[in-house]
Design an enzyme around this catalytic site. Structure first.
Site, PDB file in Angstrom:
ATOM      1  N   ASP A 427      -6.706   4.400   3.183  1.00 25.24           N
ATOM      2  CA  ASP A 427      -6.151   5.678   3.563  1.00 25.24           C
ATOM      3  C   ASP A 427      -7.253   6.709   3.271  1.00 25.24           C
ATOM      4  O   ASP A 427      -8.175   6.421   2.507  1.00 25.24           O
ATOM      5  CB  ASP A 427      -4.902   5.966   2.731  1.00 25.24           C
ATOM      6  CG  ASP A 427      -4.342   7.344   2.994  1.00 25.24           C
ATOM      7  OD1 ASP A 427      -4.217   7.713   4.167  1.00 25.24           O
ATOM      8  OD2 ASP A 427      -4.049   8.061   2.016  1.00 25.24           O
ATOM      9  N   ASP A 627      -2.193   5.736  -1.949  1.00 25.08           N
ATOM     10  CA  ASP A 627      -1.770   6.455  -3.155  1.00 25.08           C
ATOM     11  C   ASP A 627      -0.538   5.851  -3.803  1.00 25.08           C
ATOM     12  O   ASP A 627      -0.063   6.346  -4.815  1.00 25.08           O
ATOM     13  CB  ASP A 627      -1.533   7.941  -2.847  1.00 25.08           C
ATOM     14  CG  ASP A 627      -0.446   8.148  -1.803  1.00 25.08           C
ATOM     15  OD1 ASP A 627       0.286   7.191  -1.508  1.00 25.08           O
ATOM     16  OD2 ASP A 627      -0.336   9.267  -1.290  1.00 25.08           O
ATOM     17  N   ASP A 631       1.871   5.680   1.283  1.00 21.66           N
ATOM     18  CA  ASP A 631       1.456   4.493   2.030  1.00 21.66           C
ATOM     19  C   ASP A 631       2.253   3.255   1.624  1.00 21.66           C
ATOM     20  O   ASP A 631       1.780   2.125   1.771  1.00 21.66           O
ATOM     21  CB  ASP A 631      -0.038   4.238   1.811  1.00 21.66           C
ATOM     22  CG  ASP A 631      -0.878   5.393   2.315  1.00 21.66           C
ATOM     23  OD1 ASP A 631      -0.820   5.681   3.514  1.00 21.66           O
ATOM     24  OD2 ASP A 631      -1.572   6.011   1.502  1.00 21.66           O
TER      25      ASP A 631
END
Length: 739
Positions: A427, A627, A631
Site C-alpha cells: 500500500d 496499515d 487494507d
C-alpha cells in the site's frame, strides 16, 4: 465445542527427555474430554492447552501425564514458572553429573589400565551399580512407567542399553565359568554403563542450559518493566509494586527511569527513547496529551501521566504475549519430525534386536560379546532428542530475534511461509510514504464561498479516520475553521465520505466517487486538476449541490528507506508491486522514484484483494504490506500479511507479521529473518537425520566385516549427548545474524 468459551493456558512440564516424550504428553492431553487442543514445545518444556474449564481442570491434566512419569506444574500465578523449573532441573542435573563422574572415572581407569586384575571387577560392579541407582535412576523409573502403558522413549533406550551392559558384566563377574567353558573370555563392560550415564546426564545438562538461552528474548522484554512505580496519591508521592498498578492512576517518572505502563501525559515535558518499541533511535518529545508506552526510557525532564494500559493491556504486554505465543507454536515443517519421533524408539529397539540376532547367527557364541555390545551401542547412539529440538529451538530464537528488532511474528507458520515470498504488494500511504500527508494548496471554483464551505468540509472530515481526512482537518484547525454538527455521516471505503451540514449534503472523496454521484468538475477546475496531477499531488475533491467546489492538493513525503527497501527486495529476487487508491499520476511518480515497475492506482479495498487473489492463482507467494486496518481485506487474502505501525498503532492481531515501525526496510528484515530461521531449521533436521542414519548402522557393526571396527558404547554416549547440544548451538547462532 461450538459456542463454548475455551480457556487457553500454558503449563511447564517436567520429566520430558526427548521428542517422543513430547508426543506422548500431547496425545495424552488431547485424549481428555474437554480438551480442544494441546501443543507441547519440547524446547521450552511447556504445553499450551485450550480447554473447557467446565469439563476439565489443570489438575486433571496433571494426573493424566503423571501416569507416564511426567509432571505438569500448575503455577499460573508466576510468569517465571518455566524458568524456575528449568533452573531446578539444572541444579539437580549438575549434582548428578558431578556424582556420576566421581564414581565413573575410577571405573574407567580400572577397566582401561588394570583390567587384568579380576578382583577389581567386584569394585567396578558396586561403583557402577551406585551410578545407576543414585544418579541415573530416573532413566529406569521413567522407562518402567512408560512400559506399563506400552510406551517407549529415550529413557527406555538408556535404561535398556546400560541395564543390558551392567547385567551382562555382573553375570560374567559372578559366574565367569559359563563363558569360559564355551571357550569365550568373560569380558565386563561396567565402564560403558557408568560412562554412558555420565555422558548422557552431561548432555542433558548442557541442553537445559542452552534451552534457557533460547528464551532470552522474552526475558529481555519482561526485564523492560520496572518492579515498582511512583504514584501521585493526593498531595503526596508513594512507591508501590508494579503488579498492583491500575488504569487511571497518576504515575510520576523521573529522568533515566523506565516508563512502567502505557498512559497519557497530564503534566510536565520530556524526551522519551522509544527504541524498545519502535526500533527508532531518535528520542521523541512528549508534552501534555502525548501517549507514552511501557518499557520506554525517559531521557530528560520529569512528568506525570495517567495510566491507560497496564499489564497485558499495554503495548509491551501485547508484544510479550505475542512473542510467547509465537515461540510456542509449531511450524508445518515440524510435523514430519514429530511423526518420525513418535515411531523412532520402537524402530531402534527392533534394529538392536536384529543386530544381536545377526551377530549370533553369523558368528555364534564367540561373538556373544560383540552381539551384546552392538545392542548397547545402537540403543545409546539412537536418540530422538536432536530431532525434537531441531525446529522449536530455531523458531524460538528466530522469533525472539525478530521481537528485539521490531518484527513481531504471530506464529511459526508465518515465519516459515515468509521465506517463500515471491511478490510483495505495498500500500502507499504509511508504508512507502511517511503516512503524514499535508495540504499544500487549495483550488476553489468561481462562486464558491470558501470560508463558509470549509466549515462544512471540516465538519465532515473530522468524523473520518482516513489519513487524508486527518490532514484536511489539521489544515482547517490551523486556519481556525469552526466545526458544526454533521448528520447522517456515511463512509464509503476507498472512495469518500458524505454528511449533512445545516441541511446541505457535503461530499468529500476521490474523483471516481464524484462521477458516480453525477458531479463533474468545471472547466477551470479540470485545468487546475490536470496541473496538480502532473506535479504528483494527491487530490481530494469536495463539493455540494451537485457541484465540485474545491480541490485539496496534498503531498506525502517518501519514506527515507523506501528506495533502499525496494532495492533490497530486488536483490533477494522478490518483485514489488504498488496498489493504491490514489490517482494514477501520483502512483506513477512514487513508483518511478523508488524503483517499482508495476503499480495499480485508484483501487478500492475489494479490488486490491481481488488483485492479490489473481497473483496467487498465477502461482505467486504474496506478501501484502499495509496499515492493518484500511487494507484488512487485502491483508486477509495474502499468503503473508504484514501490518506496519508505530507504538500504539501496533495491530498484532491483524497481521501474520507486525512491524513495530513504519520503516519499509523492516519488510526486508522480516523476510531475511524467515530465510535465516528456516535455513537453521533445515540444517538442524538434516544433521539430526544424518546422525541417526549414519550412526545406527555403524553402532550395529556394519563396518566390522570390512575394517574390523566396532563403535565403543562410551563414544556413542558422548556422540548422542553432543548431537542435541550441536542442534541448539546452531539455533543460537541466529541471535548474531545481521540484517
Amino acid at each position: 465445542m461450538n459456542n463454548i468459551t475455551l480457556i487457553s493456558a500454558e503449563f511447564p512440564v517436567s520429566g520430558m527427555s526427548c521428542a517422543t516424550c513430547a508426543t506422548t504428553v500431547e496425545s495424552t492431553l488431547k485424549s481428555l474430554n474437554g480438551v480442544d487442543s494441546a501443543s507441547v514445545n519440547f524446547a521450552t518444556r511447556t504445553v499450551q492447552i485450550n480447554y473447557n474449564s467446565e469439563v476439565v481442570t489443570p489438575f486433571d491434566f496433571k494426573k493424566a501425564i503423571e501416569a507416564f512419569g511426567y509432571n505438569l506444574i500448575i503455577a499460573s500465578d508466576s510468569e517465571n514458572s518455566v524458568e524456575i523449573e528449568q533452573n531446578k532441573e539444572i541444579i539437580k542435573l549438575t549434582r548428578n553429573v558431578i556424582g556420576s563422574f566421581a564414581l565413573s572415572v575410577p571405573v574407567f581407569i580400572m577397566a582401561m589400565f588394570f583390567h587384568h586384575y579380576s578382583y577389581l571387577n567386584w569394585i567396578m560392579m558396586f561403583l557402577t551399580l551406585s551410578v545407576l541407582l543414585f544418579f541415573g535412576n530416573t532413566f529406569f523409573i521413567n522407562a518402567y512407567k512408560q512400559i506399563k502403558h506400552f510406551k517407549v522413549n529415550m529413557d527406555t533406550l538408556v535404561a535398556l542399553s546400560t541395564g543390558i551392559s551392567f547385567i551382562f558384566s555382573a553375570f560374567n563377574t559372578i559366574y565367569p565359568q559359563l563363558l569360559i567353558s564355551k571357550g569365550v573370555e568373560p569380558h565386563v563392560y561396567f565402564e560403558s554403563a557408568a560412562i554412558i550415564i555420565s555422558f548422557i546426564l552431561t548432555g542433558k545438562l548442557l541442553e537445559s542450559k542452552s534451552s534457557l538461552k533460547t528464551m532470552s528474548a522474552v526475558k529481555k522484554l519482561i526485564g523492560l518493566q520496572p518492579k515498582t512505580i511512583t504514584i501521585i496519591d493526593g498531595e503526596e508521592e508513594r512507591e508501590i509494586d508494579l503488579q498492583v498498578a491500575e488504569s487511571g492512576m497518576l504515575i510520576k517518572v523521573r529522568p533515566g527511569e523506565r516508563i512502567p505502563v502505557d498512559g497519557m501525559l497530564v503534566s510536565g515535558q520530556s524526551f522519551v527513547d522509544e527504541s524498545t518499541i519502535t526500533g527508532e533511535p531518535i528520542p521523541n518529545e512528549k508534552i501534555k496529551g502525548e501517549k507514552v508506552f511501557a518499557g520506554t526510557v525517559n531521557q530528560s525532564g520529569s512528568f506525570v501521566f495517567e495510566a491507560t494500559g497496564v499489564g497485558n493491556d499495554s503495548v509491551l504486554g501485547q508484544i510479550i504475549k505475542a512473542v510467547k505465543q509465537a515461540q510456542g507454536t509449531k511450524a508445518p515443517i515440524q510435523h514430519l519430525a514429530d511423526k518420525i519421533a513418535g515411531i523412532f524408539v520402537p524402530i531402534v529397539v527392533a534394529i538392536a534386536i536384529l543386530s544381536f540376532t545377526l551377530w549370533i547367527l553369523i558368528g555364534g557364541m564367540p561373538y556373544i560379546t560383540h552381539a551384546i555390545m552392538s545392542v548397547v551401542t545402537v540403543l545409546v547412539i539412537a536418540c530422538p532428542c536432536a530431532l525434537g529440538l531441531a525446529t522449536p529451538t530455531a523458531i524460538m530464537v528466530g522469533v525472539g530475534k525478530g521481537a528485539e528488532n521490531g518484527i513481531l511474528v504471530r506464529d511459526a507458520t508465518s515465519i516459515e511461509n515468509a521465506e517463500k515470498i515471491s511478490v510483495v504488494v505495498f500500500d502507499k500511504t504509511g508504508t512507502l510514504t511517511e503516512g503524514k500527508p499535508n495540504v499544500e494548496k487549495i483550488i476553489y471554483d468561481k462562486g464558491c464561498d470558501l470560508p463558509e464551505f470549509l466549515v462544512n468540509v471540516h465538519s465532515v472530515e473530522t468524523l473520518s479516520e482516513h489519513p487524508l481526512a486527518k490532514a484536511i482537518s489539521k489544515y482547517c484547525d490551523e486556519k481556525n475553521i469552526k466545526i458544526l454538527k454533521a448528520e447522517n455521516f456515511n463512509n464509503n471505503a476507498g472512495q469518500g465520505v458524505t454528511a449533512n451540514v445545516l441541511g446541505e449534503l457535503t461530499i468529500v472523496g476521490n474523483l471516481k466517487f464524484f462521477e458516480q454521484n453525477g458531479m463533474v468538475l468545471s472547466e477551470y477546475l479540470i485545468n487546475e486538476n490536470n496541473k496538480l496531477l502532473k506535479e504528483g499531488f494527491t487530490i481530494v475533491y469536495a463539493g455540494s449541490e451537485k457541484k465540485v467546489k474545491l480541490l485539496f492538493a496534498l503531498s506525502d513525503r517518501l519514506n527515507s528507506e523506501s528506495i533502499n527497501a525496494i532495492s533490497e527486495l530486488k536483490t533477494l529476487g522478490i518483485k514489488s508491486i504498488l496498489l493504491t487508491g490514489d490517482n494514477e499520476q501520483s502512483a506513477k511518480i512514487i513508483s518511478e522514484k523508488i524503483g517499482i515497475s508495476e503499480f495499480k492506482s485508484q483501487m478500492l479495498p475489494s479490488q486490491k484483494a481481488e488483485y492479490i487473489i489473481n497473483l496467487k492463482k498465477a502461482g505467486e507467494v504474496v506478501a501484502m504490506v499495509g496499515d492493518g486496518v484500511n487494507d484488512a481485506q487485502a491483508l486477509t487474502e495474502a499468503n503473508i500479511s504484514m501490518a506496519m505501525g508505530k507504538g500504539s498503532d501496533i495491530s498484532i492481531d491483524v497481521a501474520d507479521i507486525t512491524l513495530a515501525t513504519s520503516n519499509p526496510i523492516k519488510v526486508v528484515d522480516a523476510i531475511k529473518l524467515s530465510k535465516y530461521t528456516i535455513k537453521a531449521v533445515k540444517q538442524n533436521l538434516f544433521w539430526a537425520f544424518v546422525y541417526n542414519v549414519v550412526g545406527i548402522p555403524i553402532a550395529a557393526g556394519v563396518l566390522f566385516p570390512f575394517f574390523g571396527y566396532l563403535l565403543n558404547p562410551m563414544i556413542a554416549g558422548a556422540a548422542m549427548a553432543l548431537s542435541s547440544v550441536s542442534v541448539i548451538t546452531n539455533s543460537l547462532r541466529l541471535r548474531y545474524v545481521k540484517f
